[in-house]
Motif scaffolding. Sequence first.
Motif, PDB file in Angstrom:
ATOM      1  N   ARG A   1       7.496  -3.993  -2.776  1.00  0.00           N
ATOM      2  CA  ARG A   1       6.349  -2.995  -3.380  1.00  0.00           C
ATOM      3  C   ARG A   1       6.783  -1.807  -2.939  1.00  0.00           C
ATOM      4  N   LYS A   2       7.409  -0.987  -4.013  1.00  0.00           N
ATOM      5  CA  LYS A   2       8.027   0.361  -3.658  1.00  0.00           C
ATOM      6  C   LYS A   2       6.907   1.156  -4.654  1.00  0.00           C
ATOM      7  N   GLY A   3       6.264   1.980  -3.427  1.00  0.00           N
ATOM      8  CA  GLY A   3       5.193   2.891  -4.034  1.00  0.00           C
ATOM      9  C   GLY A   3       4.095   2.061  -4.622  1.00  0.00           C
ATOM     10  N   ALA A   4       3.602   0.855  -4.043  1.00  0.00           N
ATOM     11  CA  ALA A   4       2.655  -0.084  -4.755  1.00  0.00           C
ATOM     12  C   ALA A   4       1.892  -0.518  -3.421  1.00  0.00           C
TER      13      ALA A   4
ATOM     14  N   GLY B   1     -12.181  -8.712  -0.531  1.00  0.00           N
ATOM     15  CA  GLY B   1     -11.107  -8.349  -0.770  1.00  0.00           C
ATOM     16  C   GLY B   1     -10.478  -7.125   0.192  1.00  0.00           C
ATOM     17  N   GLN B   2      -9.317  -6.861   0.195  1.00  0.00           N
ATOM     18  CA  GLN B   2      -8.800  -5.768   1.315  1.00  0.00           C
ATOM     19  C   GLN B   2      -8.891  -4.424   0.720  1.00  0.00           C
ATOM     20  N   PRO B   3      -9.508  -3.314   1.570  1.00  0.00           N
ATOM     21  CA  PRO B   3      -9.316  -2.209   1.213  1.00  0.00           C
ATOM     22  C   PRO B   3      -7.987  -1.682   0.460  1.00  0.00           C
ATOM     23  N   VAL B   4      -7.843  -0.875  -0.586  1.00  0.00           N
ATOM     24  CA  VAL B   4      -6.696  -0.438  -1.021  1.00  0.00           C
ATOM     25  C   VAL B   4      -6.710   1.077  -1.095  1.00  0.00           C
TER      26      VAL B   4
ATOM     27  N   ARG C   1      -0.302  -3.355  -1.191  1.00  0.00           N
ATOM     28  CA  ARG C   1      -0.916  -4.757  -1.317  1.00  0.00           C
ATOM     29  C   ARG C   1      -2.286  -4.558  -1.511  1.00  0.00           C
ATOM     30  N   ALA C   2      -2.631  -5.587  -2.388  1.00  0.00           N
ATOM     31  CA  ALA C   2      -4.119  -5.634  -2.939  1.00  0.00           C
ATOM     32  C   ALA C   2      -4.602  -7.034  -2.796  1.00  0.00           C
ATOM     33  N   PHE C   3      -4.802  -7.683  -1.590  1.00  0.00           N
ATOM     34  CA  PHE C   3      -5.230  -9.023  -1.527  1.00  0.00           C
ATOM     35  C   PHE C   3      -6.496  -9.351  -1.918  1.00  0.00           C
ATOM     36  N   GLY C   4      -6.912 -10.331  -2.585  1.00  0.00           N
ATOM     37  CA  GLY C   4      -8.131 -10.554  -3.194  1.00  0.00           C
ATOM     38  C   GLY C   4      -9.146 -11.139  -2.046  1.00  0.00           C
TER      39      GLY C   4
ATOM     40  N   VAL D   1      -2.954   0.678   5.344  1.00  0.00           N
ATOM     41  CA  VAL D   1      -2.022  -0.143   4.314  1.00  0.00           C
ATOM     42  C   VAL D   1      -0.617   0.517   4.226  1.00  0.00           C
ATOM     43  N   SER D   2       0.327  -0.397   3.819  1.00  0.00           N
ATOM     44  CA  SER D   2       1.689   0.440   3.736  1.00  0.00           C
ATOM     45  C   SER D   2       1.927   0.163   2.356  1.00  0.00           C
TER      46      SER D   2
END
Lengths: 140, 476
Positions: free
Chosen positions: B345-348, B367-370, B350-353, B322-323
Motif C-alpha cells: 500500500r503506497k499512499g493507501a 470495521g477499522q478506523p480509516v 489499510r481498511a479492514f472491514g 494507521v500506516s
Amino acid sequence: MIKNRWEHFPHDADIGVRGIGSSKEAAFAEAALALTAVVADPATVAARVKVTLSCAAPDDELLLVDWLNALVYEMATRNTLFSRFEVSIRGHALEATAWGEAVDVARHQPAVEVKGATLSSLSVHRDESGAWIAQCIVDV
Amino acid sequence: MDTGRLTRQSDFEWVLPPEGAMRVPAVIFASAELIRDMDDKVLEQASNVASLPGIVKASYAMPDAHWGYGFPIGGVAAFDPEAGGVISAGGVGFDISCGVRNLLTGLKRPEAEAVKTRLADALFQAIPAGVGSTGKLSLNDKEMDQMLLGGARWAVERGYGEAADLDRIEEAGMMAGARPECVSHRAKKRQHKEVGTLGSGNHYLELQEVVEILDAEIAQAFGLSRGDVVVSIHCGSRGLGHQIGTEFLRRMAVTAAEHGIVLPDRELACAPIHSETGQTYLGAMRAAINCALANRQVLTHLAREVFEKLLPGAKLELLFDVSHNTCKVEEHEVDGRKSRFFVHRKGATRAFGPGHPDLPEAFSKVGQPVLIGGTMGTESYILAGTEAAMANTFGSACHGAGRAMSRHQARKQWRGRQLIDDLARRGILIRSRSERGIAEEAPGAYKDVGAVVDATERAGLARTVARLRPFICIKG
C-alpha cells in the motif's frame, strides 16, 4: 556557448531536479544546486564548511542518484545546506567537494527536507545543442 | 487522464484489461471528475505494476491516486510469494509506514478555544517540527535496535505512553519480523537525532473539531461526537525509513536482472520475495515500520504533556494509528481460496472491514478506523473499513487529498505570511518555522479531500463516519 544552470520540473507530489551544463560534471554540480533549491534559496547559503564525497555506480544514471543521495545524507546528518560544488567524474566514479553551512531556520526558511533521489524521470544525456542534462525526481 | 482505453465497470470503477506485458488488469476507483484530473502517468504506473511477477487479481489505484515513482501514490498491489511474487521498495515508498494517528481528548471545542493561543504556542514549543529539528531522545546502538524491534511497545516500555495505547495501533504497536541487523549504519545514523520529530512537508500535528457525524452508529463505536476535539498526527519513519528506501531502491534496480525480472521502467525496481535482497528488505522495512510507530508514540507523549499542563482535565486516548506506506503479509480470499499475500500500500490506508480477526474488539463490529488527512485549511475525515473493500481492494482505501499543483507553482501563487494571517482570521492557528514551507503547503495546492472521500465511499471501499476541521496546526 552552453550556460551552466539548474531548474526544477513539475511532478504531482514531489519535485524534479535538473542540472544543465557544458560537461557531465557541470550538469551534476547544477543538479546538486537544484537539490539545495528544493529546500532553500541557494543564494542565501554561504560556503563556510567543506565536505568531500565520493561514489561509484554501474552507469551514469545511478551515479547521479548516488551523488544526490550522498548529498541528502550529508544534509540530514550534518544539518547543513550546500551552495557550491566541484565535481570530477572518471568513468562511473565521482569525487566531489561541497561547500555550505549549517541550516539557519530564520535566514534559510527551509521549506521541506528531501527524503531521497528516486529513479523516476532519471536521465543523464546530451541534448541536441550538446548540453549535458542530469535529472531525476526527488521525494520530499 | 485519457479514459479512452478504460472500461467503466461502474460509476466509480474504471478498468484497463491486460494488454502487452500486463499480467492482470489495472483498476482505478474514482469519480468521472477525479479520473479526468488524474495524470496519465497514474494509468501508466498502475499498468506497469500489473506487469510485475506474482501480482494477484489486479493493480489498484485509489481515488486520490497521483503520479508517484514506480507505483502510483494511492497504489495497492498484492503479490503471491509462491508464484514468484516480488517486493518493491518503490511500492512502499521512502517514508516507510508514514501514517496518521488520531487521539480523542474528551474535550469540546469551547474548552480548547479558551486556551487556544497558549495551546498552539506550547505544542509548537514541545513538538520538534521542520527541517533540521531534533528530538530529545538520543539512542545508543543497543537502544536503537530495541526501538527497531519493539516499535510503539518499546516507547511505552520507556514511559512514552500507556499500555492501553497499543491495542489501538496496527500490529498492536509492534511489527513482527523486524531485523535491525538489516538496517545500515547510515540509516541508523540518520535517525540518531530524529526520534520523536515530526518532519516537514505535509506532516503535521493538528487539533481538529468534529464538525459533522455522518454515521452515528460507527461514530459511537469510535467514541466520536459532534464538537469533540481530536488530536491528529501525520508523520512517518523519518531519516531511517528514508535511507532504507534509498538504499534498497538502488539495490533492487541493480539486482532485478540477476533474478530474471524484466522491468518496464527501472523505477519499478523490485526483488523476488524469496530472494536474499527481498528478505533483507523485508527485515529492514519492518524495522522502519517500528521506527514510525515509535515516533508517533513519542510525539503522542509530548502532546499529552502539553495538555496535562494547560488542560489537566483532558484525557488523550488513542482512537487508532494507521500506516499508509507499507507492505504487509495478510490473508485474503481470492477465487474462493484463502492465501497469504504481500500487500503493498503506497499512499493507501489499510481498511479492514467488520469481523476481521486483526481488529481490536472495539472495532470488530464496525470495521477499522480509516484516518484521512486533509489540509491545514480544509478538513480531514474518519472513515470505517468495509467488507466490500476486503473483497475488492485487499482491504484498502484512500489516504488523503493529493496535490493539485506543484510546490513551485504554489510558491508563486501564495505567500506564507498572508496564508497564516488569512487562516487565523478563519480561526485556524498555524505554527511553523518556515513561511516558504507554508506557501508550498497552501490548502489551495491540494485536491478536494471531500471529493476523494465521497468517491471512496461510493466505490464501497469505506464508510464515512465523521468530518473534522482543524483549528490549530503545527506544521512540519
